[in-house]
Design a protein around this motif. Sequence first.
Motif, PDB file in Angstrom:
ATOM      1  N   ASP A 181      32.402 -22.494   7.379  1.00 12.52           N
ATOM      2  CA  ASP A 181      32.657 -21.249   7.777  1.00 12.52           C
ATOM      3  C   ASP A 181      32.077 -20.615   5.803  1.00 12.52           C
ATOM      4  OD1 ASP A 181      33.992 -21.327   9.794  1.00 12.52           O
ATOM      5  OD2 ASP A 181      35.718 -20.723   9.108  1.00 12.52           O
ATOM      6  N   THR A 182      31.898 -19.451   5.895  1.00 12.11           N
ATOM      7  CA  THR A 182      31.103 -18.509   4.406  1.00 12.11           C
ATOM      8  C   THR A 182      32.101 -18.481   4.042  1.00 12.11           C
ATOM      9  OG1 THR A 182      29.113 -17.453   5.553  1.00 12.11           O
ATOM     10  CG2 THR A 182      30.484 -16.616   3.548  1.00 12.11           C
TER      11      THR A 182
ATOM     12  N   PRO B 203      35.748 -13.710  11.205  1.00 10.64           N
ATOM     13  CA  PRO B 203      36.517 -14.123   9.727  1.00 10.64           C
ATOM     14  C   PRO B 203      36.810 -12.470   9.686  1.00 10.64           C
ATOM     15  CG  PRO B 203      34.567 -13.784   9.705  1.00 10.64           C
ATOM     16  CD  PRO B 203      34.242 -13.971  11.049  1.00 10.64           C
ATOM     17  N   LEU B 204      38.374 -12.614   9.184  1.00 17.25           N
ATOM     18  CA  LEU B 204      37.890 -11.872   8.005  1.00 17.25           C
ATOM     19  C   LEU B 204      37.574 -11.685   6.580  1.00 17.25           C
ATOM     20  CD1 LEU B 204      42.316 -11.355   7.912  1.00 17.25           C
ATOM     21  CD2 LEU B 204      41.098  -9.677   8.807  1.00 17.25           C
ATOM     22  N   ARG B 205      37.156 -10.487   6.401  1.00 16.64           N
ATOM     23  CA  ARG B 205      36.396  -9.962   5.320  1.00 16.64           C
ATOM     24  C   ARG B 205      37.476  -9.392   3.820  1.00 16.64           C
ATOM     25  NH1 ARG B 205      32.766 -10.179   9.691  1.00 16.64           N
ATOM     26  NH2 ARG B 205      31.373 -11.815   9.338  1.00 16.64           N
TER      27      ARG B 205
ATOM     28  N   THR C  29      36.390 -14.831   4.430  1.00 10.43           N
ATOM     29  CA  THR C  29      35.334 -14.403   3.099  1.00 10.43           C
ATOM     30  C   THR C  29      35.621 -14.088   2.331  1.00 10.43           C
ATOM     31  OG1 THR C  29      33.576 -14.995   5.069  1.00 10.43           O
ATOM     32  CG2 THR C  29      32.813 -13.619   3.663  1.00 10.43           C
ATOM     33  N   VAL C  30      35.285 -13.642   1.599  1.00  8.99           N
ATOM     34  CA  VAL C  30      35.113 -12.730  -0.181  1.00  8.99           C
ATOM     35  C   VAL C  30      34.283 -12.339  -0.804  1.00  8.99           C
ATOM     36  CG1 VAL C  30      36.597 -12.687  -2.758  1.00  8.99           C
ATOM     37  CG2 VAL C  30      37.746 -14.158  -0.478  1.00  8.99           C
ATOM     38  N   ALA C  31      33.755 -11.413  -0.231  1.00  9.97           N
ATOM     39  CA  ALA C  31      32.682 -10.506  -0.943  1.00  9.97           C
ATOM     40  C   ALA C  31      32.991 -10.064  -2.489  1.00  9.97           C
ATOM     41  CB  ALA C  31      32.000  -9.706   0.048  1.00  9.97           C
ATOM     42  N   PHE C  32      32.402 -10.365  -2.891  1.00 11.15           N
ATOM     43  CA  PHE C  32      32.146 -10.006  -4.818  1.00 11.15           C
ATOM     44  C   PHE C  32      31.261  -9.019  -4.920  1.00 11.15           C
ATOM     45  CE2 PHE C  32      34.110 -14.525  -5.704  1.00 11.15           C
ATOM     46  CZ  PHE C  32      35.540 -14.081  -6.314  1.00 11.15           C
TER      47      PHE C  32
END
Length: 842
Positions: free
Chosen positions: A19-20, A196-198, A224-227
């Motif tokens: 999973d990302t 997935p929640l992002r 998933t966490v985006a920066f």
Amino acid sequence: MAERTLAQIIEKIYSRGKDTAYLYRRGYRTCRWSYRSVAESAFQFARELEARSIGKGERVFIWGENCAEWIVAFLGCILRGAVVVPMDLIASPEFARRVFGQVDARLCVCSRKLCGTDPAWPALALEDLPELVARHSPDPYFEALSRNDVFQIVFTSGTTADPKGVVLSHGNVLANLEPLESEIAKYLKYERIFHPLRFLNLLPLSHVFGQFLGIFVPQTMGATVAFHDTLNPSEIVRTIRRERISVLITVPRLLGTLRDKVERDLETAGRLGQFREHFKAAEREHFVKRWWRFRKIHGQFGWKFWAFVSGGAALDLETEQFWGRLSFVVIQGYGLTETTSLVSVNHPFKLGRGSIGQVLPGREIKLAENGEILVRGENVASGYYQGKELRPVAGLGGWFHTGDVGALDEAGNLYFKGRKKSVNVTPEGLNVYPEDLEAALRNQPEVRDCVVIGLEREGNAEPCAVLVLSEGNPESVTRRANGLLAEFQHIRRWFVWPEEDFPRTSTQKPRTSVIRDFVLADIAGRGALPAATGGLADLISRITGRNFGRLSADVNLATDLNLSSIERVELLSALEDRFQTDLNESHFTSATTIGDLERMLRQPLPRRSDYRYPRWARGWPVALVRTAVYYLLSWPATMVMCRPRIRGRENLRNLRGPLLFVANHITQVDIGFVMAALPLRYRHRLAVAMLGEMLQAMRYPPQEMGFLGRWIEKLSYGLVVALFNVFPLPQQTGFRESFAYAGECADQGYSIVVFPEGQRTQTGVLAPFRAGIGMLANNLQLPVVPVRIDGLFELKQRQKKLAWPGTVAVTIGPSVRFEPGTDPEFIARELEHRMESLKASD
């Protein structure tokens, strides 16, 4: 059962598999890490620490931008038992050196650009971390740890000779995480529908709240966490939509900036008045009805986006109500570093309007006689680390004095009233809270931002408003604000801040100590701005590496400051980030003085460019048609016109795409010869940069051309985009978006073709390469392959449509890679030299 520590969280991360976990931009490329790869790299980093004889309790300094490598180093230290000392990315080198020496750090893991801060430091570059630890086994690695073991020291102040660090243990974090995990578990069955929640996390990982929302909470649900590397509101909205973000984690200031952007876009479209009518009518409507009423705004963010999490400072009630009225969920929390970030938090489905949430289970809270919030529980930090000594955080009875003033309602909701030391007491003994005064000031349209500080007067503290104005008279602004306040709250002193924005911390809070010092200095008649206020001079000095001091309005950007074209692009990006606004590139290009820039910042334009980027051309149906048409029409036409002589294909033999091809520019059919020269694995995976202004003229032909002419131009636009997968690369404005689009194409495996001369040759001689190719190469970090076409200019001069096979030669040169941070001008000149050297011999 073994005592729970943060190491068990890493086990769970490992079990999440492919999973990302994280995605973020580096240059113009997007990096993606799976949960499994994060955990395995953390195991490898723990073994790297072991190989360096860095053991339990020894300090490791981490300093850099948010990225998966930062988290790998962080988790690897936890596994090894080493103590992390995180540092704000914006911290001054002097402060970083003081902290590094105070904690006797054994290693510095930092961004490449920071590795030279102190040559004596043993340092590893974050960008190189995966490659450096690859020699170690990725198998699980665990040291014996306990809940009371220290894992982190967070330094929150840079104003003293001996900085103060907050010492946090495994138990401190788990005391806050465990009640959150229990509550999240109740809703996981619903999360499967949206999985997935992002999360888009804009908080620095060097702060504990940023760690909670970037590391500890997401793993509980496999999110998933985006920066993101910019605070530009348009870029953030685009990222939310493109990456299908569910939740934005940010600071209150950005919520206000995004609100301004929504209203500014509506005003540009001529719909602001209508929106305000709808906004008023929606006040008492059901959540679903309000969502439908404002569905176009939801569409701008993407249909998966639904919530904001605000932390780092108190969110003003007006901004909270704005987003809530639009049917977005706004979640606030309250805490300090000493309470491991959290004391209370709003439940996403049981919001208390205006409150900072209900107290988490497992801790106690009470209000002192003066309203100060006191906290007791396992989440309270182990101690303060200062001058190589450990001091207690909590006072008598284990109560920690937060220094914040609050209130509790009957339902147990906590409300933030202000900082205890910031409360002004009138001669009558009445408390004046700066937050109330600031809220009244922000209601005035001329006020871009404000801070209320206390100035001593006759033994009491008198409130003084420090204003950042877009326009208007400060006296009339404060008079209208006073009309919203009680008599004892009235603002009688005001001060206009001389820069376009306040100096700010990494969480975007105004640096009140710097602001107060300047106001006091002005009152005393000195009036010199303190160092590092974050104004234009500071930004320009940081970009150019040259210190200009204070800059007057008539200073010329070109002749006085000698800003190169690359430096102007970097300044544009820095200004948008610093002031969280959108600047029109055309207007920025025409700005010649500091005064021009200041006027632009006071009246920012909402749109930077009108260029459209044809993502539809990468879809499989269009790609299939493109391949068929190429072999039916384009390839036969190239062979009939002149079968090219191809040299240098062996230079591509050991390369794997994507690549950055740079070619000289002679005619409209250059791309046909380039494609004919490339192997199949590259030929049909190309994104071709075309002069943006020309492509724009085809897409939007002038009205005077007539209906048929305009129809033919638009058809030509569609065909050239579909059949050659071209995208606009303008010369005047919008090129940053074009470069970002090139990175997006590269992420999907497309090689990029660019003609860096920027125009077709008129003499047959290679024109100088534009510096933009250097910036593109630097940020794509792809192998660059020069491709030279010879013989075609001579055919063009003779107006020949056909020629003998071999008359035209296409030469593919050796690839070259440039180290990150290489000067773009140097890259342009080097590629130009390599192109010259490829000239075919007769």
